[in-house]
Write a protein that holds these residues in place. Structure first.
Motif, mmCIF file in Angstrom:
data_model
loop_
_atom_site.group_PDB
_atom_site.id
_atom_site.type_symbol
_atom_site.label_atom_id
_atom_site.label_comp_id
_atom_site.label_asym_id
_atom_site.label_seq_id
_atom_site.Cartn_x
_atom_site.Cartn_y
_atom_site.Cartn_z
ATOM 1 N N ILE A 59 34.098 64.090 62.126
ATOM 2 C CA ILE A 59 32.699 64.099 61.862
ATOM 3 C C ILE A 59 32.362 65.965 62.880
ATOM 4 N N SER A 60 32.498 64.613 63.869
ATOM 5 C CA SER A 60 31.466 66.146 65.287
ATOM 6 C C SER A 60 32.392 67.324 65.283
ATOM 7 N N ASP A 66 34.719 72.871 67.599
ATOM 8 C CA ASP A 66 35.739 71.521 69.242
ATOM 9 C C ASP A 66 35.125 71.697 70.811
ATOM 10 N N TYR A 67 34.997 70.893 71.125
ATOM 11 C CA TYR A 67 34.961 70.077 72.773
ATOM 12 C C TYR A 67 34.306 71.321 73.495
ATOM 13 N N ASN A 73 28.769 76.897 74.405
ATOM 14 C CA ASN A 73 27.817 77.194 73.003
ATOM 15 C C ASN A 73 26.273 77.608 73.958
ATOM 16 N N LYS A 74 25.508 78.950 73.697
ATOM 17 C CA LYS A 74 24.050 78.041 74.789
ATOM 18 C C LYS A 74 23.022 78.496 74.036
ATOM 19 N N ASP A 75 23.230 78.576 72.953
ATOM 20 C CA ASP A 75 22.465 79.735 71.681
ATOM 21 C C ASP A 75 21.854 78.004 71.441
ATOM 22 N N PRO A 76 20.676 77.716 71.619
ATOM 23 C CA PRO A 76 19.451 76.920 71.379
ATOM 24 C C PRO A 76 19.360 76.829 69.290
#
Length: 88
Positions: A59-60, A66-67, A73-76
């Protein structure tokens, strides 16, 4: 929200619509009516993850990737557009 309809088969689009309708009913409290604010909701078999040794990891990864990608990722908006519903 990105439109995916151009990338989906008719069957996939129908499955997505069925799932979306079911999620809306859950969120609006329209399943297991009438209820007093607490209800048991049966999750249809086709919505369960049964082909993975670690369903939580599956699910994650499906929602966030992936981790390593998640850490970079810095996009809010990436996080605002995703959610994992759960219960205990």
């Amino acid at each position: 929200m990105r439109l995916l309809s151009g990338c989906l088969t008719t069957e996939e689009a129908n499955d997505l619509k069925d799932f979306s309708d079911w999620i809306l009913k859950v969120g609006e409290g329209k399943l297991a009516e009438p209820n007093d604010g607490e209800a048991e909701i049966e999750i249809p078999q086709e919505f369960l993850i049964t082909n993975s040794e670690d369903p939580i990891d599956a699910i994650s990864k499906a929602v966030y990737g992936d981790y390593l990608s998640l850490q970079e990722n810095k996009d809010p908006r990436f996080f605002q557009e995703r959610a994992i519903l759960s219960y205990q």
